[in-house]
Design a protein around this motif. Sequence first.
Motif, PDB file in Angstrom:
ATOM      1  N   SER A  87       0.816  -1.220   0.000  1.00  0.00           N
ATOM      2  CA  SER A  87       0.000   0.000   0.000  1.00  0.00           C
ATOM      3  C   SER A  87       0.843   1.260   0.000  1.00  0.00           C
ATOM      4  N   SER A  88       2.094   1.168   0.456  1.00  0.00           N
ATOM      5  CA  SER A  88       2.973   2.343   0.458  1.00  0.00           C
ATOM      6  C   SER A  88       3.726   2.508  -0.859  1.00  0.00           C
ATOM      7  N   GLY A  89       3.419   1.644  -1.844  1.00  0.00           N
ATOM      8  CA  GLY A  89       3.985   1.819  -3.169  1.00  0.00           C
ATOM      9  C   GLY A  89       5.198   0.980  -3.471  1.00  0.00           C
ATOM     10  N   HIS A  90       5.564   0.057  -2.576  1.00  0.00           N
ATOM     11  CA  HIS A  90       6.720  -0.811  -2.797  1.00  0.00           C
ATOM     12  C   HIS A  90       6.266  -2.153  -3.374  1.00  0.00           C
ATOM     13  N   ARG A  91       7.238  -2.884  -3.900  1.00  0.00           N
ATOM     14  CA  ARG A  91       6.938  -4.218  -4.401  1.00  0.00           C
ATOM     15  C   ARG A  91       6.645  -5.149  -3.226  1.00  0.00           C
ATOM     16  N   PRO A  92       5.789  -6.165  -3.436  1.00  0.00           N
ATOM     17  CA  PRO A  92       5.490  -7.107  -2.352  1.00  0.00           C
ATOM     18  C   PRO A  92       6.764  -7.788  -1.869  1.00  0.00           C
ATOM     19  N   PRO A  93       6.878  -8.042  -0.567  1.00  0.00           N
ATOM     20  CA  PRO A  93       8.075  -8.750  -0.055  1.00  0.00           C
ATOM     21  C   PRO A  93       8.128 -10.174  -0.593  1.00  0.00           C
ATOM     22  N   ARG A  94       9.310 -10.702  -0.707  1.00  0.00           N
ATOM     23  CA  ARG A  94       9.461 -12.063  -1.196  1.00  0.00           C
ATOM     24  C   ARG A  94       8.884 -13.051  -0.188  1.00  0.00           C
ATOM     25  N   PRO A  95       8.096 -14.030  -0.673  1.00  0.00           N
ATOM     26  CA  PRO A  95       7.476 -14.997   0.251  1.00  0.00           C
ATOM     27  C   PRO A  95       8.488 -15.700   1.145  1.00  0.00           C
ATOM     28  N   ALA A  96       9.675 -15.977   0.612  1.00  0.00           N
ATOM     29  CA  ALA A  96      10.674 -16.682   1.409  1.00  0.00           C
ATOM     30  C   ALA A  96      11.054 -15.882   2.655  1.00  0.00           C
ATOM     31  N   LEU A  97      11.155 -14.553   2.510  1.00  0.00           N
ATOM     32  CA  LEU A  97      11.525 -13.713   3.643  1.00  0.00           C
ATOM     33  C   LEU A  97      10.426 -13.688   4.697  1.00  0.00           C
ATOM     34  N   ILE A  98       9.172 -13.711   4.233  1.00  0.00           N
ATOM     35  CA  ILE A  98       8.051 -13.665   5.163  1.00  0.00           C
ATOM     36  C   ILE A  98       7.884 -15.005   5.885  1.00  0.00           C
ATOM     37  N   LEU A  99       8.207 -16.106   5.214  1.00  0.00           N
ATOM     38  CA  LEU A  99       7.937 -17.437   5.764  1.00  0.00           C
ATOM     39  C   LEU A  99       9.033 -17.932   6.711  1.00  0.00           C
ATOM     40  N   ILE A 100      10.215 -17.305   6.711  1.00  0.00           N
ATOM     41  CA  ILE A 100      11.323 -17.806   7.533  1.00  0.00           C
ATOM     42  C   ILE A 100      10.931 -17.860   9.005  1.00  0.00           C
ATOM     43  N   GLU A 101      10.464 -16.751   9.549  1.00  0.00           N
ATOM     44  CA  GLU A 101      10.143 -16.707  10.978  1.00  0.00           C
ATOM     45  C   GLU A 101       8.980 -17.615  11.340  1.00  0.00           C
ATOM     46  N   PRO A 102       7.858 -17.635  10.576  1.00  0.00           N
ATOM     47  CA  PRO A 102       6.763 -18.558  10.917  1.00  0.00           C
ATOM     48  C   PRO A 102       7.191 -20.027  10.920  1.00  0.00           C
ATOM     49  N   LEU A 103       8.031 -20.416   9.941  1.00  0.00           N
ATOM     50  CA  LEU A 103       8.484 -21.807   9.897  1.00  0.00           C
ATOM     51  C   LEU A 103       9.370 -22.137  11.090  1.00  0.00           C
ATOM     52  N   LEU A 147       8.832  -5.892  12.804  1.00  0.00           N
ATOM     53  CA  LEU A 147       8.228  -5.942  11.475  1.00  0.00           C
ATOM     54  C   LEU A 147       7.018  -5.012  11.379  1.00  0.00           C
ATOM     55  N   MET A 148       6.202  -4.993  12.420  1.00  0.00           N
ATOM     56  CA  MET A 148       5.028  -4.116  12.426  1.00  0.00           C
ATOM     57  C   MET A 148       5.436  -2.647  12.507  1.00  0.00           C
ATOM     58  N   ALA A 149       6.516  -2.368  13.241  1.00  0.00           N
ATOM     59  CA  ALA A 149       6.991  -0.984  13.326  1.00  0.00           C
ATOM     60  C   ALA A 149       7.495  -0.498  11.970  1.00  0.00           C
ATOM     61  N   VAL A 150       8.235  -1.372  11.265  1.00  0.00           N
ATOM     62  CA  VAL A 150       8.714  -1.008   9.933  1.00  0.00           C
ATOM     63  C   VAL A 150       7.535  -0.742   8.999  1.00  0.00           C
ATOM     64  N   GLY A 151       6.535  -1.642   9.030  1.00  0.00           N
ATOM     65  CA  GLY A 151       5.357  -1.447   8.193  1.00  0.00           C
ATOM     66  C   GLY A 151       4.616  -0.174   8.528  1.00  0.00           C
ATOM     67  N   THR A 152       4.504   0.148   9.818  1.00  0.00           N
ATOM     68  CA  THR A 152       3.815   1.378  10.232  1.00  0.00           C
ATOM     69  C   THR A 152       4.552   2.611   9.727  1.00  0.00           C
ATOM     70  N   VAL A 153       5.878   2.579   9.808  1.00  0.00           N
ATOM     71  CA  VAL A 153       6.669   3.705   9.300  1.00  0.00           C
ATOM     72  C   VAL A 153       6.449   3.884   7.796  1.00  0.00           C
ATOM     73  N   LEU A 154       6.420   2.766   7.056  1.00  0.00           N
ATOM     74  CA  LEU A 154       6.183   2.848   5.609  1.00  0.00           C
ATOM     75  C   LEU A 154       4.824   3.480   5.318  1.00  0.00           C
ATOM     76  N   VAL A 155       3.801   3.093   6.076  1.00  0.00           N
ATOM     77  CA  VAL A 155       2.461   3.643   5.861  1.00  0.00           C
ATOM     78  C   VAL A 155       2.423   5.132   6.184  1.00  0.00           C
ATOM     79  N   ILE A 156       3.039   5.520   7.292  1.00  0.00           N
ATOM     80  CA  ILE A 156       3.021   6.937   7.679  1.00  0.00           C
ATOM     81  C   ILE A 156       3.750   7.781   6.641  1.00  0.00           C
ATOM     82  N   ARG A 157       4.894   7.294   6.158  1.00  0.00           N
ATOM     83  CA  ARG A 157       5.621   8.034   5.126  1.00  0.00           C
ATOM     84  C   ARG A 157       4.795   8.145   3.854  1.00  0.00           C
ATOM     85  N   ALA A 158       4.141   7.042   3.452  1.00  0.00           N
ATOM     86  CA  ALA A 158       3.300   7.081   2.249  1.00  0.00           C
ATOM     87  C   ALA A 158       2.106   8.001   2.457  1.00  0.00           C
TER      88      ALA A 158
END
Length: 507
Positions: A87-103, A147-158
């Motif tokens: 939503s802040s205009g960046h490309r979607p994160p790579r699934p591998a990066l998102i799945l590392i911590e949950p796995l 991760l949520m803090a980084v996402g919040t910063v991206l949204v506020i900047r956008a």
Amino acid sequence: MRMAIVALYAGAGLIAVVYAALTYRRRSETPLAVPLSLVMAGAAEWSLASACSLVAPTLGLALGFNYAIFPGVAMVVAGFFWHTTVSSGHRPPRPALILIEPLLLVAVIATDPWHHTFYRQLEAGTFGVIVQPGPAYWVHVLYGYVLMAVGTVLVIRAMRRAVRGQRRMYRWFLVGAIAPTVGNLVTVFIDVDMQGLDLTPLLFLVSGVVWWWSDRSGVTSERVPVTYAQVISALSDAVMVLDPHGRFLDVNPAATKLLAAVNPAGGAVIGKRWQEVADPHFTAMIAGTSQTTISGASGEVYDFRVVKIEAADGSCACTVVVARDITELERLRAELTEQAVRDGLTGVYNRRQLDAVLKAQAHAAADGHPLSIVMIDVDCFKAVNDRYGHAVGDQVLVDLARQLTGSVREGDMVARYGGEEFVVVLPGVDAQTAAERADSWRRQCAATPVDTPLGTLNVTFSAGVAQLAATGSPDDLLRLADEALYRAKRAGRNQILVAESTLSITG
């Protein structure tokens, strides 16, 4: 009390499941649907696992359901970061990066009964299992909040860069995320002796309500990475930003004024569709990229430019419509165009325009309709200039031009041929009728004296008439009229003579 909490957990989970399914169905409409559905699916698992943990008959089963909460937590964190990134205009994160911590989280939870790095110890509580977190638990919490803090910063900047209508989407998304975040902070970090009660999944009901309301109230969930670098509010041009569905995201002051002029009853436009606000004959123009000129109902003229802004993936992020009121510009342009074909002294058409009109009229006469011209020359004009001065001579020409212009029909043409000569073009008139009309102009001229410092001046003119009816050209027509004119002058002036032969078009 316990069963009431169970009912709340179960209700929140079921609502989250429904919301996740409905949102996922819109995945072809917006790239934000999948991450938002992932958030709500995680919230659903979190809530339902919490409910099961409360009604589990044994401590071991309650612990198993408690562990089952954390894959849902990982889904919420991953979905939130995915949503904010896109939503802040960046490309979607790579699934591998998102799945590392949950796995890794699932692996740690599955083996925790042997190493106890996630939960050090546990006991039964009023509302489920009371646990003492271990280092792996705190690593998971830290990772999630970073991760949520980084996402919040991206949204506020956008949001700070975004156009006004799009800020509302960012704002309401963050508002919806606040309630469960606060609940989780209270549950994790504040000792309120709640005996295992987790507020977070319950507060996702607030998130669901807020996000559902924002979506249904016209606050678009589309990704529109548009900044004020593209839409400059200080422009005098009317600038309107529309989402892919034609809803207004932003308008600058000039656009507000323009829309109020074309639709006084329109009111506020943000969130409304273009068709609800714009004048009916303006609505079809935003279908494609174009530049066009449209006349309003009251005679105004607008230049419209439509630009499609593309996102990084090639989809249409928004449409920018730039409109300029060019009524005065068009008036000046028409005035300059008219001046270019007019004689500077008399105001009638000039020789260049005469040639163009004669050529067009001659070709139009191919269907058999006559075309006649009258060539007029002021009698003794040199003597007028010599005796009364050039100012009086100019006034004589201006007065004669005014008399001729006021006597011809619509569609006829009066032009200054050169010096003291004029040509009147009469489409659809034969030579005899043209001669009769020219004679009436001659009598009117002779009967209209000109006042001068040296006394009253009576002016007459001679004229030659020619008709284009057989083979010939506009140049031949002018030549025949000129010959008839000079025969009239040699015959004593102040008379009208018709050319001795007729012409028609040659090719």
